[in-house]
Design an enzyme around this catalytic site. Structure first.
Site, PDB file in Angstrom:
ATOM      1  N   GLU A  91      -9.471 -10.176  -7.876  1.00 59.70           N
ATOM      2  CA  GLU A  91      -8.607  -8.965  -7.723  1.00 59.70           C
ATOM      3  C   GLU A  91      -7.434  -8.937  -8.526  1.00 59.70           C
ATOM      4  OE1 GLU A  91      -7.911  -9.050  -3.405  1.00 59.70           O
ATOM      5  OE2 GLU A  91      -9.884  -8.572  -2.857  1.00 59.70           O
ATOM      6  N   LYS A 106       0.771  -1.295  -0.082  1.00 61.50           N
ATOM      7  CA  LYS A 106      -0.095   0.104   0.130  1.00 61.50           C
ATOM      8  C   LYS A 106       0.832   1.278   0.019  1.00 61.50           C
ATOM      9  CE  LYS A 106      -4.025  -2.027   2.175  1.00 61.50           C
ATOM     10  NZ  LYS A 106      -5.123  -1.913   3.347  1.00 61.50           N
ATOM     11  N   ASN A 136      -2.211   0.281   6.782  1.00 60.21           N
ATOM     12  CA  ASN A 136      -1.631  -1.147   7.272  1.00 60.21           C
ATOM     13  C   ASN A 136      -0.668  -1.960   6.351  1.00 60.21           C
ATOM     14  OD1 ASN A 136      -3.676  -1.740   5.387  1.00 60.21           O
ATOM     15  ND2 ASN A 136      -4.620  -3.098   7.013  1.00 60.21           N
ATOM     16  N   TYR A 180     -12.425  -1.591  -3.536  1.00 55.44           N
ATOM     17  CA  TYR A 180     -13.073  -1.669  -2.336  1.00 55.44           C
ATOM     18  C   TYR A 180     -14.389  -1.662  -2.325  1.00 55.44           C
ATOM     19  CZ  TYR A 180      -8.327  -2.160  -0.089  1.00 55.44           C
ATOM     20  OH  TYR A 180      -7.152  -2.341   0.211  1.00 55.44           O
ATOM     21  N   HIS A 199      -2.259  -5.303   1.713  1.00 52.53           N
ATOM     22  CA  HIS A 199      -3.615  -5.905   1.462  1.00 52.53           C
ATOM     23  C   HIS A 199      -3.285  -7.524   0.958  1.00 52.53           C
ATOM     24  CE1 HIS A 199      -7.523  -6.713  -0.251  1.00 52.53           C
ATOM     25  NE2 HIS A 199      -7.066  -7.312  -1.030  1.00 52.53           N
ATOM     26  N   PHE A 254     -15.378   3.456   7.369  1.00 48.33           N
ATOM     27  CA  PHE A 254     -14.089   3.853   7.005  1.00 48.33           C
ATOM     28  C   PHE A 254     -13.574   4.005   5.538  1.00 48.33           C
ATOM     29  CE2 PHE A 254     -13.990  -0.817   7.967  1.00 48.33           C
ATOM     30  CZ  PHE A 254     -13.475  -1.446   6.541  1.00 48.33           C
ATOM     31  N   ARG A 287       2.605  -6.834   8.953  1.00 45.93           N
ATOM     32  CA  ARG A 287       2.012  -5.429   9.469  1.00 45.93           C
ATOM     33  C   ARG A 287       2.665  -5.199  10.762  1.00 45.93           C
ATOM     34  NH1 ARG A 287      -4.026  -7.380   7.305  1.00 45.93           N
ATOM     35  NH2 ARG A 287      -4.083  -6.034   5.557  1.00 45.93           N
TER      36      ARG A 287
HETATM   37  P1  CMP Z   1      -7.412  -4.657   3.431  1.00 46.44           P
HETATM   38  O1  CMP Z   1      -7.034  -5.988   3.776  1.00 46.44           O
HETATM   39  O2  CMP Z   1      -6.917  -3.788   2.422  1.00 46.44           O
HETATM   40  O3  CMP Z   1      -8.872  -4.668   3.215  1.00 46.44           O
HETATM   41  C1  CMP Z   1      -9.756  -3.710   3.662  1.00 46.44           C
HETATM   42  C2  CMP Z   1      -9.292  -2.625   4.289  1.00 46.44           C
HETATM   43  O4  CMP Z   1      -9.961  -1.706   5.157  1.00 46.44           O
HETATM   44  C3  CMP Z   1      -8.210  -3.092   5.467  1.00 46.44           C
HETATM   45  O5  CMP Z   1      -7.063  -3.678   4.893  1.00 46.44           O
HETATM   46  C4  CMP Z   1      -7.836  -1.824   6.096  1.00 46.44           C
HETATM   47  O6  CMP Z   1      -6.899  -1.036   5.360  1.00 46.44           O
HETATM   48  C5  CMP Z   1      -9.173  -1.107   5.971  1.00 46.44           C
HETATM   49  N1  CMP Z   1      -9.798  -0.899   7.250  1.00 46.44           N
HETATM   50  C6  CMP Z   1     -10.500  -2.142   7.996  1.00 46.44           C
HETATM   51  N2  CMP Z   1     -10.761  -1.712   9.137  1.00 46.44           N
HETATM   52  C7  CMP Z   1     -10.608  -0.341   9.284  1.00 46.44           C
HETATM   53  C8  CMP Z   1     -10.774   0.800  10.249  1.00 46.44           C
HETATM   54  N3  CMP Z   1     -11.436   0.451  11.166  1.00 46.44           N
HETATM   55  N4  CMP Z   1     -10.459   1.985   9.999  1.00 46.44           N
HETATM   56  C9  CMP Z   1      -9.778   2.443   8.623  1.00 46.44           C
HETATM   57  N5  CMP Z   1      -9.353   1.478   7.929  1.00 46.44           N
HETATM   58  C10 CMP Z   1      -9.868  -0.158   8.031  1.00 46.44           C
END
Ligand code: CMP
Length: 141
Positions: free
Chosen positions: A128, A11, A114, A51, A117, A59, A104
């Site tokens: 995807e 990311k 984070n 997404y 993905h 979020f 992570r």
């Molecule tokens: P990802 O694995 O990319 O899939 C969905 C994404 O939503 C997740 O990782 C996080 O980056 C994001 N995400 C999930 N929960 C939260 C949250 N509480 N606040 C902000 N981002 C979130």
């Protein structure tokens, strides 16, 4: 039978902090093979579509904004039981809950920023992968 490829994205937080190489090296050490990769800067439309499953979540706006804040690096990775193996290797969504040695735990700042993905099912891994790569690019030797 579980599939042997999955989709990951380094990311914008990790790519922008020059951590892509370290993250890919860590995944290679854990037995993943890189089958396809590119660097790209997602548009709002692309991030929103990728997404879309989270569009009702509070979020979502923050997620789309973050994913379009700089370049990222989608990759298709190969390993036996790839989806589960990669989710294991990257750790929990919240880095505070991620196990030692996971991507992570090492590189993520927060639930939102984070670092990486990973697809959550074989079906989503296929969808995807096709989102980022052409059929030709997905024809692995
Ligand atoms: P990802 O694995 O990319 O899939 C969905 C994404 O939503 C997740 O990782 C996080 O980056 C994001 N995400 C999930 N929960 C939260 C949250 N509480 N606040 C902000 N981002 C979130």
């Amino acid at each position: 039978m579980a599939g042997n490829t999955t989709l990951t994205i380094v990311k914008p937080d990790a790519f922008g902090a020059d951590k892509a190489g370290k993250i890919i090296a860590l995944l290679e050490e854990k037995g993943f093979k890189v089958k396809a990769a590119r660097v790209m800067h997602l548009t709002q439309k692309q991030a929103g579509e990728f997404y879309a499953v989270h569009s009702a979540r509070p979020f979502y706006g923050e997620l789309v904004e973050f994913m379009t804040s700089g370049p990222c690096m989608p990759l298709v990775l190969e390993k036996d039981n790839a989806v589960l193996a990669l989710r294991d290797a990257i750790g929990a969504t919240d880095p505070a809950e991620a196990a030692e040695g996971t991507v992570r735990k090492l590189y993520a700042e927060s639930k939102g920023r984070n670092a990486i993905h990973a697809s959550d099912s074989d079906e989503n891994a296929a969808r995807e992968s096709r989102f980022f790569f052409s059929e030709t690019e997905l024809l692995f030797g």
